[in-house]
Design a protein around this motif. Structure first.
Motif, short mmCIF file in Angstrom:
data_model
loop_
_atom_site.label_atom_id
_atom_site.label_comp_id
_atom_site.label_asym_id
_atom_site.label_seq_id
_atom_site.Cartn_x
_atom_site.Cartn_y
_atom_site.Cartn_z
N VAL A 118 0.85 -1.19 0.00
CA VAL A 118 0.00 0.00 0.00
C VAL A 118 0.88 1.24 0.00
CG1 VAL A 118 -1.81 1.26 1.21
CG2 VAL A 118 -1.80 -1.24 1.25
N VAL A 119 0.64 2.12 -0.96
CA VAL A 119 1.45 3.33 -1.11
C VAL A 119 0.53 4.52 -1.27
CG1 VAL A 119 3.50 2.21 -2.08
CG2 VAL A 119 1.63 2.84 -3.58
N SER A 120 1.06 5.69 -1.02
CA SER A 120 0.27 6.90 -1.13
C SER A 120 0.88 7.85 -2.16
CB SER A 120 0.18 7.61 0.22
OG SER A 120 -0.55 8.83 0.09
N PRO A 137 2.59 -7.44 -7.69
CA PRO A 137 1.35 -7.99 -8.23
C PRO A 137 0.07 -7.52 -7.57
CG PRO A 137 2.47 -9.63 -6.90
CD PRO A 137 3.41 -8.47 -7.02
N LYS A 138 0.16 -6.94 -6.37
CA LYS A 138 -1.06 -6.47 -5.69
C LYS A 138 -0.72 -5.20 -4.93
CE LYS A 138 -3.74 -9.56 -3.74
NZ LYS A 138 -4.27 -10.51 -2.72
N VAL A 139 -1.29 -4.07 -5.39
CA VAL A 139 -0.92 -2.76 -4.85
C VAL A 139 -2.18 -1.94 -4.62
CG1 VAL A 139 0.41 -0.64 -5.23
CG2 VAL A 139 1.28 -2.83 -6.09
N GLY A 140 -2.24 -1.26 -3.49
CA GLY A 140 -3.27 -0.28 -3.23
C GLY A 140 -2.66 1.11 -3.23
N ILE A 141 -3.27 2.06 -3.94
CA ILE A 141 -2.71 3.40 -4.10
C ILE A 141 -3.74 4.43 -3.65
CG2 ILE A 141 -1.65 5.05 -5.68
CD1 ILE A 141 -1.17 2.69 -7.60
N LEU A 142 -3.35 5.26 -2.69
CA LEU A 142 -4.15 6.40 -2.30
C LEU A 142 -3.83 7.55 -3.25
CD1 LEU A 142 -3.58 6.11 1.53
CD2 LEU A 142 -5.69 5.59 0.33
N THR A 143 -4.84 8.15 -3.86
CA THR A 143 -4.64 9.16 -4.90
C THR A 143 -5.01 10.54 -4.38
OG1 THR A 143 -6.86 9.08 -5.81
CG2 THR A 143 -5.30 7.39 -6.56
N ASP A 160 0.50 -5.64 -18.02
CA ASP A 160 -0.47 -6.72 -17.84
C ASP A 160 -1.43 -6.43 -16.69
OD1 ASP A 160 1.17 -6.91 -15.65
OD2 ASP A 160 1.50 -9.08 -15.81
N ARG A 161 -1.42 -5.19 -16.20
CA ARG A 161 -2.17 -4.88 -14.99
C ARG A 161 -3.67 -4.76 -15.26
NH1 ARG A 161 2.35 -6.12 -13.86
NH2 ARG A 161 3.56 -5.30 -12.13
N ARG A 162 -4.44 -5.21 -14.26
CA ARG A 162 -5.87 -4.93 -14.18
C ARG A 162 -6.06 -3.94 -13.05
NH1 ARG A 162 -9.31 -6.53 -18.12
NH2 ARG A 162 -10.95 -6.65 -16.54
N LEU A 163 -6.94 -2.98 -13.24
CA LEU A 163 -7.13 -1.92 -12.25
C LEU A 163 -8.55 -1.93 -11.72
CD1 LEU A 163 -5.30 1.08 -13.98
CD2 LEU A 163 -4.37 -0.56 -12.34
N ALA A 164 -8.69 -1.42 -10.52
CA ALA A 164 -10.00 -1.15 -9.95
C ALA A 164 -9.91 0.20 -9.24
CB ALA A 164 -10.43 -2.24 -8.97
N VAL A 165 -10.92 1.02 -9.43
CA VAL A 165 -10.99 2.32 -8.75
C VAL A 165 -12.21 2.30 -7.84
CG1 VAL A 165 -11.10 4.81 -9.01
CG2 VAL A 165 -9.94 3.43 -10.75
N ALA A 166 -11.96 2.48 -6.55
CA ALA A 166 -13.04 2.51 -5.56
C ALA A 166 -13.18 3.94 -5.06
CB ALA A 166 -12.72 1.55 -4.41
N GLU A 167 -14.30 4.58 -5.39
CA GLU A 167 -14.46 6.00 -5.05
C GLU A 167 -15.56 6.20 -4.02
OE1 GLU A 167 -15.61 8.35 -8.42
OE2 GLU A 167 -17.18 6.97 -9.02
N VAL A 195 -9.46 5.10 -4.14
CA VAL A 195 -8.31 4.21 -4.03
C VAL A 195 -8.19 3.45 -5.34
CG1 VAL A 195 -7.32 2.22 -2.82
CG2 VAL A 195 -8.63 3.92 -1.54
N VAL A 196 -6.97 3.38 -5.87
CA VAL A 196 -6.69 2.57 -7.05
C VAL A 196 -6.06 1.26 -6.59
CG1 VAL A 196 -5.33 2.36 -9.17
CG2 VAL A 196 -6.40 4.54 -8.59
N VAL A 197 -6.60 0.15 -7.06
CA VAL A 197 -6.01 -1.16 -6.79
C VAL A 197 -5.45 -1.69 -8.10
CG1 VAL A 197 -6.45 -3.55 -6.09
CG2 VAL A 197 -7.56 -1.66 -4.87
N SER A 198 -4.16 -2.02 -8.09
CA SER A 198 -3.48 -2.55 -9.27
C SER A 198 -3.17 -4.02 -9.05
CB SER A 198 -2.18 -1.77 -9.52
OG SER A 198 -1.39 -2.40 -10.52
#
Length: 394
Positions: A118-120, A137-143, A160-167, A195-198
């Motif tokens: 997890v990074v900011s 392979p699994k990262v959470g990003i505070l934007t 090759d990343r899949r992303l998810a954005v949780a707002e 939050v972006v999840v990669s």
């Protein structure tokens, strides 16, 4: 007096803290939080961005009565707690957390996150967060409003990343959008906070393994065309690859340096003009279970458009070597450049180019001899001496 920091989720403070809010002499928080939760008539301080935060926190710390600070989610998780402790003293701050936005994001996706990094990127340079997303392979990003989901998605296109954005998690209008980087770019703007999840391929992350400067036979290589382990050890020590950094390996050959940098936690882009070298580098990355982006093309031209690195290793350049060094040294993000040279005549010009680019330049001759069996004993078998030119930006 106590400074109570209350985590807010879904427009509510944690159960049992309502009395702290009602009895506060001062309430600080975001404008929307204050509008929704601050008691009528209480003195309020808006926590905004930039310099205003320092002035607002000074008001909080200087208040004589009980204070409440409203913060989203878990205030101790990349939140306001660290800044308050620096200004108000450890003994005054009491935290009442809500679930963090990252925990909620992974929960919405139905994924465990004990193995996530997890990074900011909130109010700070987003490049380290991008490097982590490229490598792990699994990262959470505070934007934030500058380092947006779109900013990351644009720079992850082609991976090759899949992303998810949780707002706006916990709010009535929360939304989770999943897709490729291209699809996230096309989705347009997302509301803050988010939050972006990669998610990448399920690679084996062995960056904490003890071994580095591995023997040559650990890699697939052609006819000894590989950076020898003694030279690799010196080069890796100078490059200092680590989590949150991006390294270029220009003229990657077998990819031994690229793979070792990735094993130590860095994101890596490997470049070579030779198709066989590209295949071997990919094969070696797969062998060690680390992600390395491999680009076929001639440097320095092919370097344009690649994500800007923190460090560069140049293991081959041919006639274009000085132009490659100039190109890399001109990038403001580059802090370290390492060049390996078999020809004595090339060392001086490379050091001059590094110095002209504003780097502190130095050269080391690496000359190693290995023990080899001989008539019941051992002899010294010399490896080819190699100059290692290093440049460090002050």
């Amino acid at each position: 007096m106590t400074i109570a920091v209350l985590g807010v989720t879904g427009g509510r403070v944690p159960p049992g803290t309502e009395g702290l809010l009602a009895g506060a002499a001062l309430v600080a928080g975001g404008a929307r939080q204050l509008e929704a939760l601050a008691p009528a008539g209480v003195r309020t301080v808006v926590l905004g961005g930039g310099v205003g935060v320092d002035l607002a926190l000074a008001d909080v710390v200087g208040c004589d009565g009980p204070c409440v600070v409203l913060a989203s989610g878990d205030p101790g998780f990349f939140g306001i707690v660290r800044a308050l402790r620096r200004r108000g003293g450890d003994e005054r701050v009491v935290v009442h957390p809500a679930p963090s936005s990252v925990a909620m994001a992974f929960a919405r996706l139905g994924l465990p996150w004990d193995d996530a990094l997890v990074v900011s990127a909130h109010a700070r340079d987003p490049r380290p967060a991008l490097a982590v997303a490229l490598r792990h392979p699994k990262v959470g990003i505070l934007t934030d409003g500058t380092a947006t989901p779109g900013w990351f998605a644009e720079r992850l296109v082609g991976s090759d990343r899949r992303l998810a954005v949780a707002e706006r998690l916990g709010e009535a209008d929360e939304r989770v959008v999943r897709g490729t980087p291209e699809e996230i770019v096309a989705a347009g703007a997302f509301a803050q906070p988010n939050v972006v999840v990669s998610l990448g391929a399920g690679v084996v992350d062995d960056a904490r393994g003890p071994a580095w400067a591995l023997p040559e036979d650990a890699f697939d290589h052609r006819a000894g065309m590989i950076t020898k382990r003694e030279v690799r050890a010196v080069a890796l020590a100078a490059l200092g690859p680590r989590v949150g950094e991006l390294v270029w390996d220009v003229g990657c050959g077998s990819g031994s340096v690229a793979v070792e940098c990735a094993r130590l936690g860095a994101a890596v882009v490997a470049v070579d003009t030779n198709a066989d070298a590209v295949v071997r580098t990919r094969r070696n990355a797969e062998r060690f279970g680390v992600p390395v982006r491999v680009v076929e093309g001639r440097a320095p031209g092919v370097l344009a458009g690649l994500p800007e690195p923190d460090a560069v290793f140049v293991g081959g350049g041919g006639e274009e070597l000085e132009a490659i060094v100039d190109c890399c040294a001109a990038l403001p993000t580059v802090r370290r450049v390492v060049v390996t040279l078999a020809l004595v005549e090339r060392a001086g010009p490379v050091l001059e180019r590094l110095a002209a680019g504003g780097f502190a330049a130095e050269g080391t001759l690496v000359s190693a001899s290995r023990l080899a069996p001989l008539a019941g004993g051992h002899r010294l078998a010399a490896t080819n001496p190699v100059f290692v030119a290093t440049g460090r930006r002050p």
